[in-house]
Scaffold this motif. Structure first.
Motif, mmCIF file in Angstrom:
data_model
loop_
_atom_site.group_PDB
_atom_site.id
_atom_site.type_symbol
_atom_site.label_atom_id
_atom_site.label_comp_id
_atom_site.label_asym_id
_atom_site.label_seq_id
_atom_site.Cartn_x
_atom_site.Cartn_y
_atom_site.Cartn_z
ATOM 1 N N GLY A 274 34.929 38.789 38.017
ATOM 2 C CA GLY A 274 34.008 39.381 38.990
ATOM 3 C C GLY A 274 34.554 40.654 39.602
ATOM 4 N N ASP A 275 35.862 40.673 39.892
ATOM 5 C CA ASP A 275 36.478 41.879 40.459
ATOM 6 C C ASP A 275 36.509 43.004 39.431
ATOM 7 O OD1 ASP A 275 36.863 40.610 42.867
ATOM 8 O OD2 ASP A 275 38.959 40.087 42.449
ATOM 9 N N LEU A 276 36.818 42.664 38.185
ATOM 10 C CA LEU A 276 36.837 43.671 37.130
ATOM 11 C C LEU A 276 35.468 44.327 36.986
ATOM 12 C CD1 LEU A 276 38.617 44.723 34.559
ATOM 13 C CD2 LEU A 276 37.068 43.222 33.304
ATOM 14 N N LEU A 277 34.433 43.511 36.918
ATOM 15 C CA LEU A 277 33.077 44.050 36.752
ATOM 16 C C LEU A 277 32.640 44.817 37.989
ATOM 17 C CD1 LEU A 277 31.357 41.055 34.911
ATOM 18 C CD2 LEU A 277 32.026 43.274 33.940
ATOM 19 N N ALA A 278 33.099 44.382 39.161
ATOM 20 C CA ALA A 278 32.771 45.129 40.381
ATOM 21 C C ALA A 278 33.337 46.546 40.305
ATOM 22 C CB ALA A 278 33.311 44.401 41.601
ATOM 23 N N PHE A 279 34.569 46.677 39.809
ATOM 24 C CA PHE A 279 35.154 48.003 39.635
ATOM 25 C C PHE A 279 34.364 48.807 38.607
ATOM 26 C CE2 PHE A 279 38.391 50.345 36.916
ATOM 27 C CZ PHE A 279 38.303 51.520 37.647
ATOM 28 N N TYR A 280 34.069 48.225 37.480
ATOM 29 C CA TYR A 280 33.326 48.938 36.443
ATOM 30 C C TYR A 280 31.972 49.421 36.983
ATOM 31 C CZ TYR A 280 36.597 47.369 32.757
ATOM 32 O OH TYR A 280 37.696 47.161 31.967
ATOM 33 N N ARG A 281 31.296 48.585 37.749
ATOM 34 C CA ARG A 281 29.985 48.971 38.285
ATOM 35 C C ARG A 281 30.104 50.068 39.336
ATOM 36 N NH1 ARG A 281 28.844 42.667 38.449
ATOM 37 N NH2 ARG A 281 27.907 42.408 36.369
ATOM 38 N N LEU A 282 31.153 49.992 40.163
ATOM 39 C CA LEU A 282 31.372 51.064 41.139
ATOM 40 C C LEU A 282 31.580 52.393 40.436
ATOM 41 C CD1 LEU A 282 33.724 49.320 43.733
ATOM 42 C CD2 LEU A 282 31.466 50.291 44.222
ATOM 43 N N PHE A 283 32.394 52.378 39.398
ATOM 44 C CA PHE A 283 32.660 53.611 38.649
ATOM 45 C C PHE A 283 31.373 54.110 38.004
ATOM 46 C CE2 PHE A 283 34.288 56.570 35.599
ATOM 47 C CZ PHE A 283 35.563 56.945 36.029
ATOM 48 N N ALA A 284 30.603 53.230 37.444
ATOM 49 C CA ALA A 284 29.355 53.622 36.784
ATOM 50 C C ALA A 284 28.355 54.204 37.778
ATOM 51 C CB ALA A 284 28.749 52.418 36.068
ATOM 52 N N ARG A 285 28.332 53.658 38.976
ATOM 53 C CA ARG A 285 27.301 54.001 39.958
ATOM 54 C C ARG A 285 27.571 55.326 40.659
ATOM 55 N NH1 ARG A 285 27.819 49.756 43.617
ATOM 56 N NH2 ARG A 285 27.015 48.460 41.910
ATOM 57 N N HIS A 286 28.834 55.688 40.821
ATOM 58 C CA HIS A 286 29.162 56.839 41.655
ATOM 59 C C HIS A 286 29.605 58.019 40.794
ATOM 60 C CE1 HIS A 286 29.676 53.472 44.581
ATOM 61 N NE2 HIS A 286 28.993 54.327 45.337
ATOM 62 N N GLU A 287 28.769 59.047 40.765
ATOM 63 C CA GLU A 287 29.110 60.220 39.964
ATOM 64 C C GLU A 287 30.322 60.933 40.536
ATOM 65 O OE1 GLU A 287 27.141 64.369 38.269
ATOM 66 O OE2 GLU A 287 26.179 63.297 39.934
ATOM 67 N N ARG A 288 30.361 61.082 41.845
ATOM 68 C CA ARG A 288 31.475 61.793 42.460
ATOM 69 C C ARG A 288 32.646 60.817 42.626
ATOM 70 N NH1 ARG A 288 27.633 63.606 46.146
ATOM 71 N NH2 ARG A 288 28.835 62.798 47.920
ATOM 72 N N THR A 289 33.409 60.685 41.541
ATOM 73 C CA THR A 289 34.560 59.777 41.494
ATOM 74 C C THR A 289 35.822 60.566 41.192
ATOM 75 O OG1 THR A 289 33.251 57.868 40.757
ATOM 76 C CG2 THR A 289 35.615 57.841 40.263
ATOM 77 N N VAL A 290 36.844 60.347 42.017
ATOM 78 C CA VAL A 290 38.173 60.892 41.757
ATOM 79 C C VAL A 290 39.095 59.739 41.407
ATOM 80 C CG1 VAL A 290 40.180 62.075 42.725
ATOM 81 C CG2 VAL A 290 37.880 62.867 43.297
ATOM 82 N N SER A 291 39.777 59.843 40.277
ATOM 83 C CA SER A 291 40.780 58.853 39.874
ATOM 84 C C SER A 291 42.153 59.476 40.054
ATOM 85 C CB SER A 291 40.575 58.431 38.415
ATOM 86 O OG SER A 291 39.307 57.833 38.237
ATOM 87 N N LEU A 292 42.814 59.102 41.128
ATOM 88 C CA LEU A 292 44.129 59.648 41.453
ATOM 89 C C LEU A 292 45.196 58.699 40.921
ATOM 90 C CD1 LEU A 292 45.113 61.256 44.830
ATOM 91 C CD2 LEU A 292 46.628 59.609 43.753
ATOM 92 N N PHE A 293 46.098 59.227 40.105
ATOM 93 C CA PHE A 293 47.128 58.367 39.515
ATOM 94 C C PHE A 293 48.500 58.977 39.718
ATOM 95 C CE2 PHE A 293 45.501 61.125 36.174
ATOM 96 C CZ PHE A 293 46.627 61.611 35.546
ATOM 97 N N SER A 294 49.504 58.101 39.717
ATOM 98 C CA SER A 294 50.857 58.560 39.991
ATOM 99 C C SER A 294 51.844 57.760 39.154
ATOM 100 C CB SER A 294 51.143 58.467 41.494
ATOM 101 O OG SER A 294 52.331 59.145 41.830
ATOM 102 N N GLN A 295 53.027 57.436 39.757
ATOM 103 C CA GLN A 295 54.132 56.907 38.959
ATOM 104 C C GLN A 295 53.818 55.567 38.300
ATOM 105 O OE1 GLN A 295 55.304 59.467 39.007
ATOM 106 N NE2 GLN A 295 56.437 60.183 40.770
ATOM 107 N N GLY A 296 52.979 54.760 38.915
ATOM 108 C CA GLY A 296 52.648 53.480 38.299
ATOM 109 C C GLY A 296 51.975 53.630 36.957
ATOM 110 N N VAL A 297 51.359 54.769 36.716
ATOM 111 C CA VAL A 297 50.768 55.088 35.417
ATOM 112 C C VAL A 297 51.792 55.795 34.530
ATOM 113 C CG1 VAL A 297 49.031 56.524 34.261
ATOM 114 C CG2 VAL A 297 48.405 55.157 36.273
ATOM 115 N N ASN A 298 52.430 56.808 35.076
ATOM 116 C CA ASN A 298 53.296 57.672 34.257
ATOM 117 C C ASN A 298 54.558 56.978 33.768
ATOM 118 O OD1 ASN A 298 51.538 59.842 34.714
ATOM 119 N ND2 ASN A 298 52.651 60.502 36.533
ATOM 120 N N GLN A 299 55.190 56.195 34.648
ATOM 121 C CA GLN A 299 56.517 55.643 34.336
ATOM 122 C C GLN A 299 56.394 54.395 33.470
ATOM 123 O OE1 GLN A 299 58.220 55.329 38.315
ATOM 124 N NE2 GLN A 299 59.320 57.246 38.009
#
Length: 900
Positions: A274-299
């Motif tokens: 349910g949480d996963l789909l909630a995130f997917y739906r939020l992303f789908a619904r909102h055009e103005r989305t910023v995905s900010l990523f840092s060391q947890g992604v890069n490292q």
């Protein structure tokens, strides 16, 4: 100096503007610059405490050289520079240019970075120059180049304030980039949504509408699943994709193979469907989305694919280049971006040109008129130190960084330096874990003394201006490099007289051959273009205002890129990248059943050479710790508050056990900051898995299999003193700087046979005229002693067989008193403050020095219900805001205790 100097903070990649002034008494005061577009006057507590870090204690003030007996001694600049130049020349002549190397830092200014890369790649002819930025953002660089054709962050900080949805991936922004988090908090108040994707429940998660505590290393599954979800539900800008991108089908096929079923993705990631789909739906619904990523992604050993899996989702929806949207890499160091501009990585050339592109090599060599140009990528950070250990590289020049602490498998890095023929270190601090292995130490200028530029995470170039005189014989890094280059016979390429001269050359190189013969700009032009700054006079350089590149001919900057759909690949199109989900390289098992994650804490920075000087910054978290789930602690046989040894197959360290409540079972977290200058055995880099991402070369700092076991001691204790104490013989110690004192947390495997004699000798309390106060209870093993001279406390020590020792905070206040009151002496013997209101408790708000007990009492007595009310009553949370999550927890605790 009476006026304020506009400069830039030397800490994280936010790049905050600072107004600094030297007061009449010599103290340095700092404030946020309200005119700077990155922070508009805001500063986090680290920036606000900069004035406490510019003293000369511990500074490297003169060149030093190690003699044949291994002893460092003072040298003249000519002696030191000659030894560096002669050593490099001899090794290059005998073994070729790839037998020498440089390891530099995101702490350098762009001008420093530029001349170091020019010397290495254009004159010595080696690409063996890499940077500690390899350890934090090289996966973002590789991801940008694969997707966009160039290392470009498309957005700006304003996008955070215009977004409808902000997704923070692998970033404890509230602690690591507090000023940016304030902007996010502001837009949340206006109705925007916040999703945090992080295995830990951090301070950032306190503000989230949705927290996805994914299993470490599963980001690609998560975002591949999002890509498939968006495509299947028609959330796609088909016109943008058709006109401006390529390779979508391959990316979709790879994503569908790994992550086509949301239920399977949820199981792999360890989150609720349910949480996963909630995130997917939020992303789908909102055009103005910023995905900010840092060391947890890069490292990560799959960091580049993680970056591209995020970018793929934005490309599918056409969500970049316009206000309030885009993938956004937030860097950890003040000039990681500037270093990238001038080719600071071993696989890059200056001006965002490609080392493996013959045309680009010709452009750079022609512009420099250099005798040669490196033709193959050099050694990346981890493999560079492997080459040192194997003696394939025989000389290394390290500038402004501490690899014996910060590299993975850091003990191997130490052995590599011990094996190296010539180790040169340019630094501002004399004693570091790395400098202990240097043959030549060169004193560099520090923040407040340096003159040049830095570039922050949104491509904003800002000036760092000097407001302090050069101490001792310290010199600018660029000048030191040029001095060596001239001694190597390269005077014609390094005849710079000022930082301005270097910056102008750098700017002109970004413009050189960056258009076709007719002057028209093709779609695939290099986006890094500082053409409008290529003719700055010294006066104009001195007055340069913050500006985002590309910089137009009229000197104006550019907020966003890719709005017109033109990218830097040869055909002008962006690329979807097929990202294949894979587990981290080393899985936990029977011997090492837990997963180690590393990162920052709120009030410290890197290896603490600066922040470790500030009493204000030591109050929040004073010791190295291992954060564990209570179940894992029970299985490991360790208890909260006690010491534990953390082992991996690469090394071990000792830290105090804590339970934050934010750690998933099976995981542990250890901060990166402590080292041999501040603790007995706390270099977590010695444990870290040295496997790297195959594309970026960035190490796997977020996933190392470890085990935790008890670190048995007979007693715990702490001590305060006005001078350094000889702690090296103790089994465990941590050094914490306070206001007018030094504090030590200590422990040892053997209890002194005579505590009084031991304490007198250890504290240096042998003077007959002083007062010696002591208390000992043989039945409980408790011992306390204090050394008082002329009515002023000089030192004290408290010992117990248990770790739950008395509060340190009221004791700290005694060092500001002269003379001690009788009640204070009684408190020293009793081991507790003489009055109920004296102890303010551990620091929560470092900006204003507000303690936990003070805040809890105000919440209780006034019935406060919001963090804003606490701020109004105590000022806590009223500056950088990074303590607001803790204020909320204290409010919740108070209400729970009262039954509300």
């Amino acid at each position: 100096m009476t006026g304020r100097v506009a400069t830039t903070c030397p800490y994280c990649g936010v790049g905050c503007g600072v107004l600094a002034r030297v007061e009449a008494d010599g103290a340095v005061s700092v404030a946020g610059d309200p005119e700077h577009g990155s922070n508009f006057g805001r500063l986090c507590v680290k920036g606000a405490a900069l004035g406490e870090t510019v003293d000369l204690e511990g500074r490297l003030l003169h060149p030093q050289m190690r003699d044949a007996n291994g002893v460092l001694h003072r040298a003249t600049w000519d002696e030191a520079l000659d030894r560096v130049a002669n050593g490099f020349r001899r090794i290059v002549d005998q073994h070729g240019p790839d037998a020498v190397a440089f390891y530099v830092s995101g702490q350098l200014l762009t001008e420093d970075y530029y001349v170091a890369n020019k010397l290495a790649k254009g004159y010595l002819g080696t690409a063996n120059i890499d940077t500690n930025s390899r350890l934090c953002m090289s996966s973002a660089v590789a991801g940008h180049k694969r997707a966009f054709g160039e290392d470009v962050v498309p957005g700006c900080y304003e996008d955070l304030e215009q977004a409808e949805l902000v997704v923070l991936v692998g970033s404890n922004t509230a602690w690591c980039h507090p000023v940016l988090f304030q902007r996010i908090a502001k837009v949340k108040e206006g109705g925007a949504r916040l999703v945090v994707i992080d295995p830990r429940s951090t301070a950032t998660c306190e503000s989230a509408d949705l927290h996805l505590p994914i299993k470490p290393g599963t980001d690609v599954w998560l975002f591949n699943g999002l890509l498939v979800f968006l495509f299947q539900h028609g959330v796609m800008d088909a016109e943008f994709v058709d006109a401006h991108t390529g390779e979508l089908n391959a990316a979709l096929a790879a994503a569908a193979a790994d992550a086509g079923d949301p239920a399977q993705v949820a199981r792999i990631c360890g989150v609720q469907l349910g949480d996963l789909l909630a995130f997917y739906r939020l992303f789908a619904r909102h055009e103005r989305t910023v995905s900010l990523f840092s060391q947890g992604v890069n490292q990560s050993s799959s960091g580049t694919d993680k970056v591209n899996s995020i970018i793929n989702c934005h490309l599918l929806c056409g969500r970049l280049g316009k206000p309030g949207m885009g993938p956004f890499s937030i860097t950890g160091q003040p000039n990681a971006m500037g270093g990238r501009e001038v080719g600071g990585l071993a696989n890059m050339l200056a001006a965002h040109m490609d080392l493996q592109d013959a045309t680009h090599r010709d452009i750079v060599q022609t512009f420099w008129s250099s005798p040669r140009i490196a033709s193959q990528p050099g050694l990346k950070a981890v493999e560079l130190f492997d080459a040192l250990l194997e003696k394939r590289v025989k000389a290394v020049w390290i500038m402004g960084t501490n690899p014996v602490v910060s590299l993975p498998d850091a003990d191997r890095a130490k052995r590599a330096l011990q094996a190296c023929e010539l180790v040169v270190c340019s630094d501002i601090i004399e004693r570091t874990d790395t400098n202990a292995h240097a043959h030549v130490l060169l004193p560099a200028l520090g923040w407040g003394e340096k003159d040049g530029t830095v570039t922050n995470s949104e491509r904003r170039i800002s000036r760092q201006r000097p407001f302090l005189p050069a101490p001792g014989e310290a010199r600018a890094d660029w000048r030191i490099v040029c001095d060596v280059a001239r001694r190597l016979g390269f005077a014609e390429g390094f005849n710079f007289e000022s930082a301005r001269d270097i910056f102008v050359e750098h700017a002109r190189l970004t413009l050189f051959r960056n258009h076709d013969a007719s002057g028209d700009v093709p779609a695939a032009r290099r986006l890094l273009n500082l053409g409008g700054l290529g003719s700055l006079s010294q006066q104009a350089y001195d007055a340069l205002q913050p500006v985002q590149w590309p910089v137009h001919e009229d000197g104006t900057g550019t907020h966003r890129l890719f709005g017109a759909g033109h990218f830097a690949h040869g055909d002008g199109r962006a690329r979807f990248v097929a990202t294949v989900a894979r587990s981290p390289a080393n899985a936990p098992g029977r011997e090492y059943p837990l997963v180690l994650n590393t990162g920052r804490v709120r009030d410290q920075w890197h290896t603490m050479t600066r922040t470790g000087k500030s009493p204000r910054l030591a109050g929040h978290i004073s010791e190295p710790f291992v954060d564990m789930h209570p179940r894992d602690a029970l299985h490991s046989g360790v208890r909260e508050g006690e010491l534990a040894r953390v082992h991996s197959q690469w090394g071990a360290m000792v830290a105090r056990v804590r339970h934050s409540g934010g750690i998933l079972a099976g995981n542990v977290f250890v901060p990166i900051h402590w080292n041999d200058q501040f603790a007995s055995d706390a270099r977590v880099g010695g444990l870290v898995n040295p496997v790297v991402d195959p594309v970026s070369g960035e190490p796997e700092f977020k996933h190392t299999p470890v085990r935790v076991e008890p670190f048995a001691v007979r007693w715990y204790g702490f001590a305060f003193g006005r001078r350094f104490l000889p702690a090296s013989e103790l089994s465990y110690w941590t050094l914490i700087r306070g206001d007018r004192f030094l504090r030590y947390e200590i422990a040892h495997r053997e209890r002194p046979k005579d505590c009084s004699a031991w304490a007198r000798a250890w504290l240096g309390a042998q003077d007959a005229d002083a007062d010696w106060l002591e208390y000992e209870d043989p039945s409980t093993g408790v011992y306390r002693a204090a050394h008082v001279v002329d009515g002023r406390i000089e030192s004290c020590v408290f010992l117990s067989p248990r770790p739950d020792l008395p509060s340190r905070h009221w004791l700290a206040g005694l060092f500001a008193r002269q003379p001690l009151e009788p009640a204070d002496r009684e408190g020293l013997l009793a081991g507790e403050p003489p009055g109920p209101s004296v102890d303010v408790g551990p620091v929560v708000c470092s900006c204003f020095g507000v303690g936990r007990n003070t805040i809890s009492e105000v919440i209780r007595s006034k019935g406060l219900e919001t963090a804003a009310q606490v701020t109004a009553a105590t000022r806590a949370g009223g500056n950088c805001g990074s303590c607001i999550p803790e204020l909320r927890r204290l409010i919740a605790d108070a209400h729970a205790a009262s039954g509300v």
